[in-house]
Design a protein around this motif. Sequence first.
Motif, PDB file in Angstrom:
ATOM      1  N   VAL A   3      20.197  -8.013   4.786  1.00 35.47           N
ATOM      2  CA  VAL A   3      19.131  -7.997   3.782  1.00 35.47           C
ATOM      3  C   VAL A   3      17.782  -8.265   4.442  1.00 35.47           C
ATOM      4  N   ALA A   4      17.747  -9.255   5.335  1.00 38.10           N
ATOM      5  CA  ALA A   4      16.496  -9.592   6.013  1.00 38.10           C
ATOM      6  C   ALA A   4      16.022  -8.438   6.889  1.00 38.10           C
ATOM      7  N   ALA A   5      16.967  -7.827   7.606  1.00 37.59           N
ATOM      8  CA  ALA A   5      16.605  -6.696   8.467  1.00 37.59           C
ATOM      9  C   ALA A   5      16.094  -5.527   7.643  1.00 37.59           C
ATOM     10  N   LEU A   6      16.743  -5.264   6.510  1.00 35.78           N
ATOM     11  CA  LEU A   6      16.323  -4.157   5.662  1.00 35.78           C
ATOM     12  C   LEU A   6      14.924  -4.395   5.106  1.00 35.78           C
ATOM     13  N   ARG A   7      14.636  -5.622   4.694  1.00 36.10           N
ATOM     14  CA  ARG A   7      13.291  -5.925   4.176  1.00 36.10           C
ATOM     15  C   ARG A   7      12.226  -5.718   5.250  1.00 36.10           C
ATOM     16  N   SER A   8      12.547  -6.087   6.483  1.00 39.42           N
ATOM     17  CA  SER A   8      11.604  -5.901   7.578  1.00 39.42           C
ATOM     18  C   SER A   8      11.340  -4.417   7.833  1.00 39.42           C
ATOM     19  N   LEU A   9      12.418  -3.619   7.849  1.00 40.22           N
ATOM     20  CA  LEU A   9      12.269  -2.176   8.060  1.00 40.22           C
ATOM     21  C   LEU A   9      11.505  -1.529   6.904  1.00 40.22           C
ATOM     22  N   THR A  10      11.808  -1.964   5.691  1.00 40.63           N
ATOM     23  CA  THR A  10      11.133  -1.412   4.521  1.00 40.63           C
ATOM     24  C   THR A  10       9.642  -1.720   4.553  1.00 40.63           C
ATOM     25  N   ALA A  11       9.287  -2.911   4.984  1.00 38.47           N
ATOM     26  CA  ALA A  11       7.879  -3.278   5.082  1.00 38.47           C
ATOM     27  C   ALA A  11       7.136  -2.343   6.041  1.00 38.47           C
ATOM     28  N   ARG A  12       7.791  -1.964   7.116  1.00 42.20           N
ATOM     29  CA  ARG A  12       7.168  -1.025   8.051  1.00 42.20           C
ATOM     30  C   ARG A  12       6.997   0.356   7.417  1.00 42.20           C
ATOM     31  N   ARG A  13       8.014   0.812   6.706  1.00 41.91           N
ATOM     32  CA  ARG A  13       7.929   2.150   6.108  1.00 41.91           C
ATOM     33  C   ARG A  13       6.902   2.196   4.986  1.00 41.91           C
ATOM     34  N   VAL A  14       6.787   1.102   4.225  1.00 42.96           N
ATOM     35  CA  VAL A  14       5.800   1.041   3.152  1.00 42.96           C
ATOM     36  C   VAL A  14       4.391   1.183   3.712  1.00 42.96           C
ATOM     37  N   GLN A  15       4.186   0.753   4.950  1.00 44.64           N
ATOM     38  CA  GLN A  15       2.894   0.928   5.616  1.00 44.64           C
ATOM     39  C   GLN A  15       2.729   2.340   6.174  1.00 44.64           C
ATOM     40  N   ARG A  16       3.712   3.190   5.879  1.00 43.96           N
ATOM     41  CA  ARG A  16       3.724   4.623   6.237  1.00 43.96           C
ATOM     42  C   ARG A  16       3.995   4.867   7.713  1.00 43.96           C
ATOM     43  N   GLU A  17       4.607   3.887   8.393  1.00 44.63           N
ATOM     44  CA  GLU A  17       5.073   4.150   9.748  1.00 44.63           C
ATOM     45  C   GLU A  17       6.150   5.230   9.682  1.00 44.63           C
ATOM     46  N   PRO A  18       6.110   6.229  10.559  1.00 44.48           N
ATOM     47  CA  PRO A  18       7.097   7.313  10.496  1.00 44.48           C
ATOM     48  C   PRO A  18       8.532   6.801  10.604  1.00 44.48           C
ATOM     49  N   MET A  19       9.419   7.398   9.839  1.00 48.29           N
ATOM     50  CA  MET A  19      10.830   7.024   9.884  1.00 48.29           C
ATOM     51  C   MET A  19      11.396   7.165  11.291  1.00 48.29           C
ATOM     52  N   ALA A  20      10.948   8.187  12.007  1.00 48.65           N
ATOM     53  CA  ALA A  20      11.490   8.404  13.352  1.00 48.65           C
ATOM     54  C   ALA A  20      11.200   7.224  14.269  1.00 48.65           C
ATOM     55  N   TYR A  21      10.023   6.622  14.139  1.00 45.91           N
ATOM     56  CA  TYR A  21       9.697   5.469  14.966  1.00 45.91           C
ATOM     57  C   TYR A  21      10.508   4.248  14.542  1.00 45.91           C
TER      58      TYR A  21
END
Length: 279
Positions: A48-66
């Motif tokens: 859950v913690a890892a997913l929230r961290s990844l989601t926070a990055r994607r919400v900032q529009r960081e590319p999924m590939a990165y």
Amino acid sequence: MRDTAVALTAAGIDNVRLEARLLLAKASGLSVEALIAHGPESAPPPVVAALRSLTARRVQREPMAYILGEREFWGLPFKVTPAVLVPRPDSETLIEAALTLLADRHRAWRLLDLGVGSGCLLLTLLKELPQANGVGLEASHDALAVARRNAVSLGVTSRATLVQGDWRQAGWEDRLGGPFDLVVSNPPYIETAAISGLMPEVSRYEPRAALDGGPDGLDAYRTISLAGCRLVTPGGHLLMEVGQGQATEVAGIFAAAGLSPRPPWKDLGGVERVVGARH
């Protein structure tokens, strides 16, 4: 996964269920298929913690590939970092064009990729042409490191020579060991003033040097074409990806440099995506 999809939707991102599933797979270390099998189970707190961290990055529009660290191209897995442009399906048009021109898959072709980035063009061609050898030129040390990792994972290191160099510097073509049967490139072709208006995933995160083609987007084509007759063996080919609406101008640049332009290849969206020329 549902909560992640809601957060992505609020950030204006499309395909949220697919992206949420990919992010959860990354966070859990499970395949997408395994996620389906374990769907009814509670997610452990570290996941859950890892997913929230990844989601926070994607919400900032960081590319999924990165975020995922990988992108598929031509059915092959390529590692990617913010040092390289994210491989795009449109660029597969260049692979199709190259394989049409180099019809003998078992000939010892000599290839050159200018601006090798992740290596998706050069290394894919080396996989498809098992007797070919290739050189990749790249200005960025960090991008070269990514390309070298991909060459290892794809098993083509013995046939790929990756060289640091910049086509904007005098004499750049002299150390490549040409001429070559085929020269390919996906150069920067976005007009400088237009970069800030691109999607946030591109304008904020992808390397500007891989995007900025100068005031009219055509600087790289002019530079490379001037060296074309020295880089391409007589009867050989130059293939370059172009932006929408640039094909006619790039063909004219090639012709002015003494090369013979070919009709452009269109991508799946019908855009003239690759311009070729013969020496």
